[in-house]
Design a protein around this motif. Structure first.
Motif, PDB file in Angstrom:
ATOM      1  N   ALA A   1       0.694  -1.205  -0.106  1.00 41.44           N
ATOM      2  CA  ALA A   1      -0.060   0.174  -0.096  1.00 41.44           C
ATOM      3  C   ALA A   1       0.967   1.104   0.020  1.00 41.44           C
ATOM      4  O   ALA A   1       0.613   2.131  -0.327  1.00 41.44           O
ATOM      5  N   GLN A   2       2.106   1.122   0.314  1.00 38.38           N
ATOM      6  CA  GLN A   2       3.139   2.369   0.476  1.00 38.38           C
ATOM      7  C   GLN A   2       3.724   2.329  -0.807  1.00 38.38           C
ATOM      8  O   GLN A   2       4.713   3.226  -0.973  1.00 38.38           O
ATOM      9  N   GLY A   3       3.618   1.552  -1.677  1.00 41.85           N
ATOM     10  CA  GLY A   3       4.223   1.634  -2.946  1.00 41.85           C
ATOM     11  C   GLY A   3       5.537   0.793  -2.953  1.00 41.85           C
ATOM     12  O   GLY A   3       6.349   1.073  -4.020  1.00 41.85           O
ATOM     13  N   GLU A   4       6.028   0.196  -2.242  1.00 38.98           N
ATOM     14  CA  GLU A   4       7.171  -0.735  -1.981  1.00 38.98           C
ATOM     15  C   GLU A   4       6.965  -2.281  -2.815  1.00 38.98           C
ATOM     16  O   GLU A   4       5.911  -2.717  -2.467  1.00 38.98           O
ATOM     17  N   VAL A   5       7.934  -2.469  -3.450  1.00 36.97           N
ATOM     18  CA  VAL A   5       8.018  -3.835  -4.310  1.00 36.97           C
ATOM     19  C   VAL A   5       7.935  -4.978  -3.086  1.00 36.97           C
ATOM     20  O   VAL A   5       8.839  -4.718  -2.192  1.00 36.97           O
ATOM     21  N   ILE A   6       6.991  -5.935  -3.318  1.00 31.46           N
ATOM     22  CA  ILE A   6       6.891  -7.179  -2.360  1.00 31.46           C
ATOM     23  C   ILE A   6       6.959  -8.361  -3.015  1.00 31.46           C
ATOM     24  O   ILE A   6       6.480  -8.504  -4.132  1.00 31.46           O
ATOM     25  N   ALA A   7       7.897  -8.986  -2.321  1.00 25.59           N
ATOM     26  CA  ALA A   7       8.140 -10.416  -2.998  1.00 25.59           C
ATOM     27  C   ALA A   7       7.052 -11.457  -2.410  1.00 25.59           C
ATOM     28  O   ALA A   7       6.610 -11.215  -1.223  1.00 25.59           O
ATOM     29  N   PRO A   8       6.944 -12.726  -3.120  1.00 22.70           N
ATOM     30  CA  PRO A   8       5.978 -13.691  -2.659  1.00 22.70           C
ATOM     31  C   PRO A   8       5.997 -14.054  -1.284  1.00 22.70           C
ATOM     32  O   PRO A   8       5.055 -14.250  -0.598  1.00 22.70           O
ATOM     33  N   GLU A   9       7.243 -14.255  -0.698  1.00 24.16           N
ATOM     34  CA  GLU A   9       7.666 -14.921   0.578  1.00 24.16           C
ATOM     35  C   GLU A   9       7.163 -13.860   1.761  1.00 24.16           C
ATOM     36  O   GLU A   9       7.171 -14.076   2.845  1.00 24.16           O
ATOM     37  N   GLN A  10       6.603 -12.521   1.284  1.00 24.59           N
ATOM     38  CA  GLN A  10       6.405 -11.406   2.251  1.00 24.59           C
ATOM     39  C   GLN A  10       4.884 -11.280   2.179  1.00 24.59           C
ATOM     40  O   GLN A  10       4.490 -10.449   2.737  1.00 24.59           O
ATOM     41  N   THR A  11       4.312 -12.261   1.363  1.00 26.77           N
ATOM     42  CA  THR A  11       2.991 -12.230   1.405  1.00 26.77           C
ATOM     43  C   THR A  11       2.367 -13.527   2.054  1.00 26.77           C
ATOM     44  O   THR A  11       2.804 -14.568   1.877  1.00 26.77           O
ATOM     45  N   ARG A  12       0.842 -13.375   2.182  1.00 26.38           N
ATOM     46  CA  ARG A  12       0.075 -14.615   2.595  1.00 26.38           C
ATOM     47  C   ARG A  12      -1.225 -14.452   2.148  1.00 26.38           C
ATOM     48  O   ARG A  12      -1.747 -13.233   2.283  1.00 26.38           O
ATOM     49  N   VAL A  13      -2.061 -15.441   2.004  1.00 24.98           N
ATOM     50  CA  VAL A  13      -3.466 -15.488   1.584  1.00 24.98           C
ATOM     51  C   VAL A  13      -4.235 -15.580   2.787  1.00 24.98           C
ATOM     52  O   VAL A  13      -4.139 -16.338   3.716  1.00 24.98           O
ATOM     53  N   LYS A  14      -5.137 -14.375   3.075  1.00 27.52           N
ATOM     54  CA  LYS A  14      -5.686 -14.590   4.435  1.00 27.52           C
ATOM     55  C   LYS A  14      -7.074 -14.946   3.847  1.00 27.52           C
ATOM     56  O   LYS A  14      -7.904 -14.270   3.339  1.00 27.52           O
ATOM     57  N   LYS A  15      -7.549 -16.224   4.280  1.00 27.25           N
ATOM     58  CA  LYS A  15      -8.822 -16.566   4.150  1.00 27.25           C
ATOM     59  C   LYS A  15      -9.896 -16.369   5.081  1.00 27.25           C
ATOM     60  O   LYS A  15      -9.644 -16.189   6.217  1.00 27.25           O
ATOM     61  N   ASN A  16     -11.017 -15.871   4.449  1.00 29.63           N
ATOM     62  CA  ASN A  16     -12.010 -15.357   5.385  1.00 29.63           C
ATOM     63  C   ASN A  16     -13.075 -16.685   5.613  1.00 29.63           C
ATOM     64  O   ASN A  16     -12.969 -17.495   4.844  1.00 29.63           O
ATOM     65  N   PRO A  17     -13.382 -16.520   6.653  1.00 29.43           N
ATOM     66  CA  PRO A  17     -14.450 -17.750   7.291  1.00 29.43           C
ATOM     67  C   PRO A  17     -15.633 -17.515   6.455  1.00 29.43           C
ATOM     68  O   PRO A  17     -16.216 -16.721   5.778  1.00 29.43           O
ATOM     69  N   ALA A  18     -16.138 -18.769   6.175  1.00 28.50           N
ATOM     70  CA  ALA A  18     -17.340 -19.130   5.148  1.00 28.50           C
ATOM     71  C   ALA A  18     -18.674 -18.627   5.819  1.00 28.50           C
ATOM     72  O   ALA A  18     -19.016 -18.347   6.971  1.00 28.50           O
TER      73      ALA A  18
END
Length: 149
Positions: free
Chosen positions: A132-149
């Protein structure tokens, strides 16, 4: 493709996108539309796709809100397929596919088309995910946040 074409309960955004534009022809139709193609015959001759396949893909893309059908801009009796705002928002997706292919699917000196900025004639910079701040981000710096059903 309307929502009923999407697998029920599919919560993955990537899977939902693939349901709409994930096949070869749909993606190439969208690509050609960014290059200015609007008429059925021009899509067909440029892609070399069977008429029945093109008819089906265009129908699905119209139903999904990616294209809208309009009377021909030159006043002839033809119809044109015009990208909607939703369709135009696929531009970064097409650019990402292009840039990935340029990096990994061509030999270093192999000729290929190039997408350039019309104002400068220069190739576009590499598309990359950013925070959100415009910095390049690598895959290992992210995760999928699953929402409850």
């Amino acid at each position: 493709m309307t929502k009923q074409h999407i697998e029920p309960g599919q919560s993955c955004p990537v899977a939902r996108t693939a349901d709409v534009i994930g096949d070869r022809w749909s993606l190439l139709i969208v690509r050609d539309a960014f290059d200015g193609v609007r008429r059925f015959g021009d899509f067909q001759s440029g892609l070399g796709v069977a008429r029945s396949v093109l008819t089906n893909r265009l129908k699905n893309l119209v139903e999904a809100g990616i294209f809208e059908v309009r009377p021909a801009s030159d006043g002839t009796s033809y119809q044109e397929y015009v990208l909607t705002e939703k369709g135009k928002s696929l531009f970064p997706v097409v650019v990402a596919f292009r840039q990935w292919a340029e990096q990994y699917l061509f030999e270093p000196h192999e000729a290929h088309s190039q997408l350039v900025d019309t104002a400068t004639g220069q190739p576009l910079g590499l598309m990359q995910p950013v925070t959100a701040q415009g910095e390049v981000i690598a895959p290992e710096q992210t995760r999928v946040k699953k929402n409850p059903a």
